[in-house]
Design a protein around this motif. Structure first.
Motif, short mmCIF file in Angstrom:
data_model
loop_
_atom_site.label_atom_id
_atom_site.label_comp_id
_atom_site.label_asym_id
_atom_site.label_seq_id
_atom_site.Cartn_x
_atom_site.Cartn_y
_atom_site.Cartn_z
N THR A 12 -21.44 133.69 23.14
CA THR A 12 -20.33 134.61 23.37
C THR A 12 -19.49 134.76 22.11
N ASN A 15 -21.28 136.88 19.53
CA ASN A 15 -21.14 138.28 19.91
C ASN A 15 -19.77 138.81 19.51
N THR A 19 -19.04 141.82 16.89
CA THR A 19 -18.29 143.00 17.31
C THR A 19 -17.14 143.28 16.35
N VAL A 39 -24.53 146.20 18.54
CA VAL A 39 -24.06 144.86 18.93
C VAL A 39 -24.69 144.46 20.25
N ARG A 40 -24.74 145.39 21.18
CA ARG A 40 -25.33 145.10 22.49
C ARG A 40 -26.81 144.76 22.37
N TYR A 43 -27.02 141.39 19.64
CA TYR A 43 -26.23 140.18 19.89
C TYR A 43 -25.94 139.92 21.36
#
Length: 167
Positions: A12, A15, A19, A39-40, A43
């Motif tokens: 998390t 990510n 971001t 990013v999606r 990551y």
């Protein structure tokens, strides 16, 4: 700052660093939607968790006061004796503190310990600060190809650091 191997509890935070970095670094390069898609895709927690168990993958995180503030993601191929730094990001709030350089140095050392002859670093061609970062470490521009982000193609530069030029 300490750097260590990433664990599942870090996905998390990785990510979140990605971001924040993409929002800061790419507003003139990628649309907001494309950056969010990238990013999606790259990551997502399930993607990062799968990377943690790959035998020829290195995922390091940099911590400051027990918070992940940066990461490096690299792979290597024993057959061609080449390493690849796929991504290296530091949260924008923690830049200019030597964290990126420390992550890069540790990543390169770890890759060279796997008997790698040279390391390739990938960076979007329009990301001039990223290119300058690698060049400042001794990487040399090799060539340009394309990468896909959010269903669109973007020029990507490859920089190379040979074993004999290590610092």
């Amino acid at each position: 700052m300490t750097a260590r191997l990433a664990i599942p509890d870090d996905v998390t935070a990785i990510n979140q660093v990605a971001t924040a970095a993409w929002e800061t670094d790419y507003p003139d390069i990628l649309s907001r939607e494309t950056a969010e898609d990238g990013v999606r895709d790259w990551y997502a927690p399930e993607q990062l968790e799968s990377e943690l168990v790959e035998s020829q993958t290195l995922l390091l995180v940099a911590e400051r006061e027990e918070h992940v503030v940066g990461f490096a993601h690299a792979t290597w191929h024993e057959t061609d004796r080449e390493g690849y730094i796929l991504r290296l990001y530091v949260h924008p709030d923690y830049r200019r503190e030597g964290i990126g350089r420390s992550l890069l140095e540790q990543t390169c050392e770890e890759l060279f310990e796997h008997d790698i002859d040279r390391i390739n670093a990938m960076v979007l061609s329009a990301n001039e600060p990223g290119a300058e970062f690698y060049e400042g470490f001794g990487f040399e521009f090799a060539d340009e190809s394309e990468t896909e982000i959010g269903g669109e193609r973007y020029p990507e530069s490859r920089y190379v650091l040979a074993d004999e030029s290590r610092v």
